[in-house]
Write an enzyme that holds these catalytic residues in place. Structure first.
Site, PDB file in Angstrom:
ATOM      1  N   TYR A 155       0.819  -1.210   0.000  1.00 13.80           N
ATOM      2  CA  TYR A 155       0.000   0.000   0.000  1.00 13.80           C
ATOM      3  C   TYR A 155       0.857   1.267   0.000  1.00 13.80           C
ATOM      4  O   TYR A 155       0.394   2.336  -0.373  1.00 13.80           O
ATOM      5  CB  TYR A 155      -0.949   0.032   1.209  1.00 13.80           C
ATOM      6  N   LYS A 182       3.391 -15.238   2.482  1.00 17.65           N
ATOM      7  CA  LYS A 182       3.311 -15.969   1.210  1.00 17.65           C
ATOM      8  C   LYS A 182       4.752 -16.238   0.787  1.00 17.65           C
ATOM      9  O   LYS A 182       5.201 -15.830  -0.280  1.00 17.65           O
ATOM     10  CB  LYS A 182       2.549 -15.092   0.188  1.00 17.65           C
ATOM     11  N   ASP A 230      -3.001 -18.175   1.686  1.00 12.89           N
ATOM     12  CA  ASP A 230      -4.129 -18.880   1.069  1.00 12.89           C
ATOM     13  C   ASP A 230      -4.693 -19.936   2.018  1.00 12.89           C
ATOM     14  O   ASP A 230      -5.897 -20.081   2.188  1.00 12.89           O
ATOM     15  CB  ASP A 230      -3.740 -19.480  -0.298  1.00 12.89           C
ATOM     16  N   ASP A 264      -5.557  -6.668   5.786  1.00 17.54           N
ATOM     17  CA  ASP A 264      -6.741  -5.952   5.319  1.00 17.54           C
ATOM     18  C   ASP A 264      -7.822  -6.963   4.898  1.00 17.54           C
ATOM     19  O   ASP A 264      -8.984  -6.889   5.307  1.00 17.54           O
ATOM     20  CB  ASP A 264      -6.320  -5.076   4.120  1.00 17.54           C
ATOM     21  N   ASP A 313     -11.385  -8.632   7.242  1.00 17.11           N
ATOM     22  CA  ASP A 313     -12.785  -8.571   6.794  1.00 17.11           C
ATOM     23  C   ASP A 313     -13.404  -9.971   6.837  1.00 17.11           C
ATOM     24  O   ASP A 313     -14.561 -10.142   7.216  1.00 17.11           O
ATOM     25  CB  ASP A 313     -12.884  -8.042   5.348  1.00 17.11           C
TER      26      ASP A 313
END
Ligand code: NAD
Length: 358
Positions: A137, A187, A219, A243, A247
């Site tokens: 980001y 990852k 994942d 992020d 959620d």
């Protein structure tokens, strides 16, 4: 003693839920001076920048920020600096709010609101520790350019070891007061930044021999979160993975409107400065209807009390009042099922205030 709290309601449902939270905050701590200021589209619509200088100077002199949300669809096509979300980017960057803490709890009585079976989420209590000022980001270059007549978009995922060290320490410290398990998510099979992440978190773990550290690929983590969420205690992860996963974790509790957060940086004058906000956005689809769930905003105020004002008793009173209201059947529209009656934002807040004074 500085008792000023900057209240930045922002856009969409932000004003509805933030004012509800400010009412609860003032009920518990009438000594606090809650001062409102414009941010996001609310500022842009008045010809001001997304984070006006007056708002920034209020934040500078406050002990903490109670934040709503920023963003409205009509600003989506604009350059970053003219978008409401830029305000949050500036606050996170300039106050170095690198640690985002997102507790995920299922309130007793709300199990049916979750999309998972009751036995999977009953008593769920985990916390996501998300790195907030690094990663893809913020990394440079970040641009859309034209190369040989073709549009090319570039984002850069970059982490420096000290950024990983400081967020890892936050996670390990938090785990000490909990079930002593940190699950670090990366990852590393694909990304260099994740390889460094895994190496550094493993090194920091050696300073915390009483805490168990596990690593999961993102994942797999996304899958395990819905397969066996109670297996997690503290989730430690980088900016974008956090992020997305938070959620996912939020919906385990029945609604994204339930999840508070704290964004923390370095201490200021011996106090932990922070920005406290719901994890959701401005929900333009329900804004102005008076139906938004204020739980995330109210619980964010509780986090503000606990972390920035060192007021554990005030924080617990707020959390208990939310729990009592929910246990007694108070529900906003996002939480009802099977013909339950829903309350407006204001009516729900009244029930919390009643529980506080009861
Ligand atoms: P959103 O989180 O605003 O909404 C997603 C869904 O959840 C919507 O259906 C919404 O109605 C529902 N929802 C969210 N909060 C709720 C609440 N308290 N009560 C009941 N339902 C609730 O996500 P989005 O629609 O993708 O984004 C809307 C805007 O918010 C965008 O402009 C985005 O950039 C911005 N945004 C801001 C922040 C922030 O300020 N921290 C965070 C995320 C998104």
């Amino acid at each position: 003693m500085n008792n000023t709290v900057a209240v930045l309601p922002g856009d969409g449902i932000g004003p509805e839920v933030t004012r509800a939270a400010a009412r609860v905050l003032s009920a518990v701590r009438p000594d606090l001076e809650c001062v409102e200021a414009l941010v996001g589209a609310a500022a842009l619509s008045k010809g001001l920048p997304p984070l006006p200088p007056e708002t920034r100077s209020l934040c500078d002199r406050s002990v903490a920020i109670l934040f709503g949300s920023v963003g409205l669809p009509q600003y989506d096509g604009r350059p970053l600096k003219e978008r409401p979300e830029y305000a949050l980017f500036l606050l996170r960057r300039d106050y170095e709010l690198y640690a985002n803490i997102r507790p995920v709890r299922v309130f007793s009585g709300l199990e049916q609101a979750s999309s998972l079976r009751k036995e999977l989420i009953e008593g769920l209590d985990l916390v996501v520790v998300r790195e907030l000022t690094g990663g893809i980001y913020f990394g440079k270059p970040k641009e859309i350019r034209v190369e040989e007549g073709v549009e090319v978009a570039v984002d850069t995922m970059v982490y420096r070891a000290p950024e990983i060290e400081r967020i890892a320490r936050i996670a390990f410290e938090l785990a000490r007061g909990r079930r002593r398990l940190v699950t670090s998510i990366d990852k590393q099979n694909i990304l260099e930044s994740s390889r460094l992440w895994r190496r550094v978190t493993t090194r920091i773990a050696a300073e915390y021999p009483d805490i168990r550290l596990e690593h999961l690929l993102v994942d797999n983590a996304a899958m395990q979160l819905v397969r066996e969420p109670k297996a997690f205690d503290v989730i430690l992860t980088e900016n974008m993975f956090g992020d997305i996963l938070s959620d996912e974790a939020a919906i385990l509790t029945g609604s994204i409107g339930n999840l508070p957060s704290a964004s923390l940086g370095a201490a200021r004058d011996g106090r932990q400065f922070g920005l406290y906000e719901p994890i959701s956005g401005s929900a333009p689809d329900i804004a102005g209807k008076g139906v938004a769930n204020p739980v995330a905003a109210i619980l964010s105020a509780a986090m503000l009390l606990r972390i920035s004002l060192d007021d554990e008793m005030g924080a617990s009173r707020v959390e208990d009042a939310v729990g009592t209201a929910i246990a007694a059947g108070a529900r906003t529209a996002d939480l009802v099922h099977d013909g339950e009656r829903s309350l407006s934002t204001d009516a729900f807040t009244e029930r919390v205030l009643q529980a506080l004074s009861g």
